[in-house]
Motif scaffolding. Structure first.
Motif, PDB file in Angstrom:
ATOM      1  N   ALA A  13       0.830  -1.213   0.000  1.00 27.63           N
ATOM      2  CA  ALA A  13       0.000   0.000   0.000  1.00 27.63           C
ATOM      3  C   ALA A  13       0.862   1.259   0.000  1.00 27.63           C
ATOM      4  O   ALA A  13       0.479   2.282  -0.575  1.00 27.63           O
ATOM      5  CB  ALA A  13      -0.918  -0.007   1.217  1.00 27.63           C
ATOM      6  N   ALA A  14       2.035   1.183   0.648  1.00 29.19           N
ATOM      7  CA  ALA A  14       2.870   2.390   0.766  1.00 29.19           C
ATOM      8  C   ALA A  14       3.593   2.709  -0.538  1.00 29.19           C
ATOM      9  O   ALA A  14       3.977   3.856  -0.775  1.00 29.19           O
ATOM     10  CB  ALA A  14       3.897   2.191   1.889  1.00 29.19           C
ATOM     11  N   LYS A  15       3.765   1.701  -1.389  1.00 25.68           N
ATOM     12  CA  LYS A  15       4.574   1.880  -2.599  1.00 25.68           C
ATOM     13  C   LYS A  15       4.071   3.038  -3.466  1.00 25.68           C
ATOM     14  O   LYS A  15       4.836   3.915  -3.862  1.00 25.68           O
ATOM     15  CB  LYS A  15       4.588   0.573  -3.399  1.00 25.68           C
ATOM     16  N   SER A  16       2.767   3.041  -3.766  1.00 29.58           N
ATOM     17  CA  SER A  16       2.263   4.099  -4.643  1.00 29.58           C
ATOM     18  C   SER A  16       2.262   5.447  -3.921  1.00 29.58           C
ATOM     19  O   SER A  16       2.501   6.497  -4.530  1.00 29.58           O
ATOM     20  CB  SER A  16       0.859   3.761  -5.130  1.00 29.58           C
ATOM     21  N   GLU A  17       2.024   5.426  -2.609  1.00 36.10           N
ATOM     22  CA  GLU A  17       1.950   6.693  -1.857  1.00 36.10           C
ATOM     23  C   GLU A  17       3.323   7.385  -1.814  1.00 36.10           C
ATOM     24  O   GLU A  17       3.419   8.593  -1.990  1.00 36.10           O
ATOM     25  CB  GLU A  17       1.464   6.450  -0.424  1.00 36.10           C
TER      26      GLU A  17
END
Ligand code: SF4
Length: 477
Positions: A13-17
């Motif tokens: 989930a953190a990758k795109s953010e």
């Protein structure tokens, strides 16, 4: 995202953010500003550390006698004309609110900002019953109008900048010709919209920051005064409170009136603090319901290490100092509780066999800034490490656990460690490019995804030392 449950593991989930430069810029600006203001506000009090110790002790004392305190609170609220309901989980709490609303024929209600109501996904459940809940906190309203989810405990729309809010309000609340991006103009549009709701809506729902057992008093702290409107103007008021929010006496609450505003908004005193005890004929809501929500909290209480998490007063100071939160933002945590507190609270409430939630304790550099900032001294790094161990226990035997077991074996004896280093040095040749290892194979590849690794030197320190001794070098280094 839905309530507490992360839809994906944190690293995914953190990758795109972290690759969203606008989000990172918005977060950096706001967290830096709040961080500096908080340091100034806290620095004004020479006895800040003593207050933190007192805050932690006060919460611990309440938690140690939680069932007695809750029963006392129930009796006090009832004695003052209120109703008390016990909800084991989110579904029970949602159903209780819906029943009360339906009992009054309500199809629209107003809400005080409440993360507990987000935890139980109240708005969506009410919608299914044909009841529309209107958020009255400005940031929550922004989130609601944009069909978004909050990303910060205190500033739910922290990920939105002024231009985005201007476009949203022009679309939803105003005339595109008239709303500029001046914060005062945008706030004015929200105020006009909300004022009409305050004056016409029959029922309100709030959370509770604290409750005082011996008088049955419930307390909400907020900055805009919209919460005050909700708890005084409608005929019916329902407050949903996590069971850990109860305190014994008015004396207990005083320390939090110092700790909370300085830690959260960096103010010396909270702008609007509302207290109410049951109902008062002819003044304020004439029907009051208090819903006491468990939803996993008694399990947290039963855990010796994790229990301290329940001291949390939701000030958000830990979010604003966390380097991981500042880069990944709140949505990456996938839960209504983001940042360091979310990384320990969410997996405990959901239990460690939740395969997405149990990745959250890894969302930390363990720098310890969250512990230093926490006004109730929750040792977040300690709980993070403890939960990482629990998460590993649930995973069973993995490639990672085998690799770590091998590393433990190699490092437990000096000669084995030296042998492993020699082997690694001999085998690293094909991986070294331009004096750096830029990509490791397999499981170890995660390390080099965003950083280079220095290769093993031609001679280890131990080898150098032995050589030096053999050459007869002595004396002080
Ligand atoms: S864990 Fe501590 S710093 Fe973080 S929100 Fe809770 S009280 Fe505030």
């Amino acid at each position: 995202m839905s309530g507490l449950h992360p839809a994906r593991p944190f690293p995914e989930a953190a990758k795109s953010e972290v690759n969203n430069p606008q989000l990172r810029a918005n977060l950096r600006k706001v967290t830096n500003t709040i961080r500096e203001k908080r340091l100034r506000a806290v620095g004004e009090l020479p006895h800040w550390e003593e207050l933190r110790v007192l805050g932690a002790a006060t919460k611990d004392a309440s938690l140690a006698h939680l069932s007695d305190r809750l029963l006392e609170l129930e009796a006090s609220v009832k004695a003052r004309g209120g109703h008390v309901h016990w909800a084991r989980d989110a579904a029970e709490a949602r159903e209780l609110v819906a029943q009360i609303a339906q009992g009054h024929g309500v199809t629209e209600l107003i809400k005080v900002k409440s993360i507990t109501s987000d935890e139980i996904e109240l708005n969506r459940a009410l919608d299914a019953h044909g009841i529309h809940a209107i958020e009255t906190d400005l940031a929550e309203l922004i989130v609601q109008l944009s069909h978004d989810t909050p990303s910060h405990i205190l500033v739910p729309a922290i990920h939105r900048n002024r231009a985005e809010i201007q476009a949203l309000f022009n679309r939803e609340l105003g005339d595109p010709e008239h709303l500029s991006d001046d914060p005062a103009v945008l706030a004015g549009a929200a105020r006009r919209y909300l004022r009409q709701k305050f004056l016409t809506t029959k029922m309100a729902v709030s959370g509770a920051n604290f409750a005082i057992a011996d008088t049955g008093t419930v307390c909400v702290v907020e900055s805009e005064g919209n919460g005050r409107m909700c708890v005084t103007l409608p005929e019916v008021l329902v407050s949903i409170m996590g069971i850990e929010k109860v305190l014994g006496t008015w004396e207990d609450i005083s320390v939090f009136m110092e700790l909370l505003p300085r830690s959260s908004t960096a103010e010396r005193m909270n702008p609007y603090t509302s207290f109410w005890s049951g109902v008062t004929p002819g003044d304020g809501p004439q029907e009051f319901h208090l819903i006491l929500l468990d939803n996993g909290r008694t399990d947290v209480l039963a855990d010796e290490v994790g229990r301290q998490t329940l001291r949390c007063i939701r000030c958000s100071a830990c979010l604003n100092v966390c380097p991981v939160y500042e880069r990944a933002g709140g949505h990456a945590y996938g839960s209504v509780y983001p940042g360091p507190i979310g990384a320990i609270l969410t997996p405990q409430l959901l239990h460690m066999d939740d395969k997405n939630a149990n990745t959250l304790p890894g969302a930390s550099s363990l720098c310890g800034a969250c512990f230093d900032a926490c006004p109730v001294r929750i040792n977040i790094p300690q709980v993070l490490i403890y939960l990482r161990g629990e998460a590993n226990g649930h995973k069973g035997t993995t490639l990672e656990s085998v690799a770590m077991g091998a590393a433990r074996y190699a490092m437990s004896e000096g000669w084995r460690f030296e042998g492993a280093v020699k082997l690694a040095r001999a085998g690293q040749g094909p991986l070294v490019h331009g004096g750096q290892i830029t990509a490791l194979p397999g499981l170890l590849g995660g390390w080099t995804q965003s950083r280079d690794l220095a290769p093993f030197p031609p001679q280890s320190f131990r080898e150098w030392w032995r050589e030096r001794e053999a050459e007869g070098a002595g004396g002080e280094p």
